[in-house]
Design a protein around this motif. Structure first.
Motif, short mmCIF file in Angstrom:
data_model
loop_
_atom_site.label_atom_id
_atom_site.label_comp_id
_atom_site.label_asym_id
_atom_site.label_seq_id
_atom_site.Cartn_x
_atom_site.Cartn_y
_atom_site.Cartn_z
N ARG A 9 0.87 -1.18 0.00
CA ARG A 9 0.00 0.00 0.00
C ARG A 9 0.91 1.23 0.00
O ARG A 9 1.63 1.48 0.96
N ASP A 33 -1.47 -5.53 -9.96
CA ASP A 33 -2.21 -5.17 -8.76
C ASP A 33 -1.44 -5.49 -7.49
O ASP A 33 -2.00 -5.50 -6.39
N LYS A 36 -0.89 -1.10 -4.42
CA LYS A 36 -2.07 -0.23 -4.43
C LYS A 36 -1.61 1.19 -4.14
O LYS A 36 -1.02 1.47 -3.10
N GLY A 49 -9.83 6.38 -5.15
CA GLY A 49 -9.14 6.04 -3.92
C GLY A 49 -8.46 7.19 -3.22
O GLY A 49 -7.64 6.97 -2.33
#
Length: 288
Positions: A9, A33, A36, A49
């Motif tokens: 992340r 993916d 993120k 997001g």
């Protein structure tokens, strides 16, 4: 080369700046993916997001993160306070500690180096000649002091980035006009710089966010492995070059040594080709 860790992340501060818009466009188009990307913006920009947050606001509103990218900063201009680069860098460290990130990627600059005829390596003592370069070096020193106060982390990685295609003066001039004015030096040639295209920069940043933190260098030059002349870029973009005599003190060559980067994330020499730099800029400028 180490693999990207799954599920990273990546909190991106300054996600809506010039560089941020370009690399976000690359990441949005990626099918990978494993990372993120969480853009942090000061106001609602409609980004997928997005997290709306500004320095001084509660850190408790920020989501957990594995890594922080500090793209924000202050660039030269009338009335700007270049010392804010150090303030924002410390803000990024506070964000990382609050979100649990184990590293922060800080955007420094090739401007921290003194002009030299040989490629500029991370081992060379910095000696900036511009106010911007001095501000970025001050930022690095402030970060080193912060690291000493917080030896438990997060890890600091200062990225001395070359010219980003689409986010510096030459590309700005090409956006404004079909004519580009370049300095001509006594050897009858123009400026030469270490460039990196948005695609490669986005790839490098994602990898640096995702590799084991113990593998991370404290300082890293970021650029394609060979330099590119500004004239060749302008002509690849079908711009007319107008020459002017270089002023005293003008710097013809800023070439970064990328051997250390090559051990972390090898880039092909072809990534410095002027046609690649131009086409990559156009692709992601339009996507962004």
């Amino acid at each position: 080369m180490a693999e990207i860790r799954q599920g990273t992340r990546f909190l991106v501060l300054g996600a809506n700046g010039k560089v941020g818009r370009l690399v976000r466009a690359v990441w949005a188009d990626s099918n990978d993916d494993r990372v993120k990307f969480v853009p942090v913006v000061r106001r609602d920009c409609g980004l997928p997001g997005q997290v709306i947050w500004s320095p001084g606001e509660s850190l408790s509103t920020l989501p957990a993160a594995d890594a922080v990218l500090a793209l924000w900063g202050v660039t030269p201009g009338p009335g700007v306070r270049l010392e804010m680069n150090s303030v924002l860098a410390l803000n990024a460290m506070e964000v990382a500690r609050a979100t649990g990130a184990d590293r922060v990627l800080h955007c420094s600059s090739a401007a921290v180096y003194a002009p030299a005829t040989e490629p500029l390596s991370e081992e060379m003592p910095p000696n900036p000649i511009s106010a911007y370069g001095r501000a970025k070096l001050d930022m690095e020193h402030v970060l080193a002091a912060d690291q000493a106060r917080h030896p438990q982390g997060p890890r600091i990685i200062c990225l001395r980035i070359g010219n980003v295609a689409g986010a510096e003066s030459l590309f700005g001039a090409m956006m404004r006009s079909d004519d580009v004015c370049l300095d001509r030096f006594p050897n009858e040639s123009g400026p030469e710089r270490s460039y990196i295209a948005p695609s490669e920069l986005a790839h490098v940043l994602a990898l640096l966010a995702s590799r084991p933190v113990q593998d991370m260098p404290e300082v890293l030059n970021i650029a394609a492995p060979v330099a590119t002349s500004m004239e060749s870029i302008a002509r690849a973009a079908q711009r007319r070059v107008i020459w002017r005599d270089a002023a005293p003190g003008a710097v013809q060559q800023v070439v970064l040594d990328t051997k250390r980067l090559n051990t972390v994330c090898p880039l092909r020499p072809e990534t410095a080709r002027p046609d690649h730099l131009v086409s990559d800029w156009l692709r992601w400028k339009e996507a962004g």
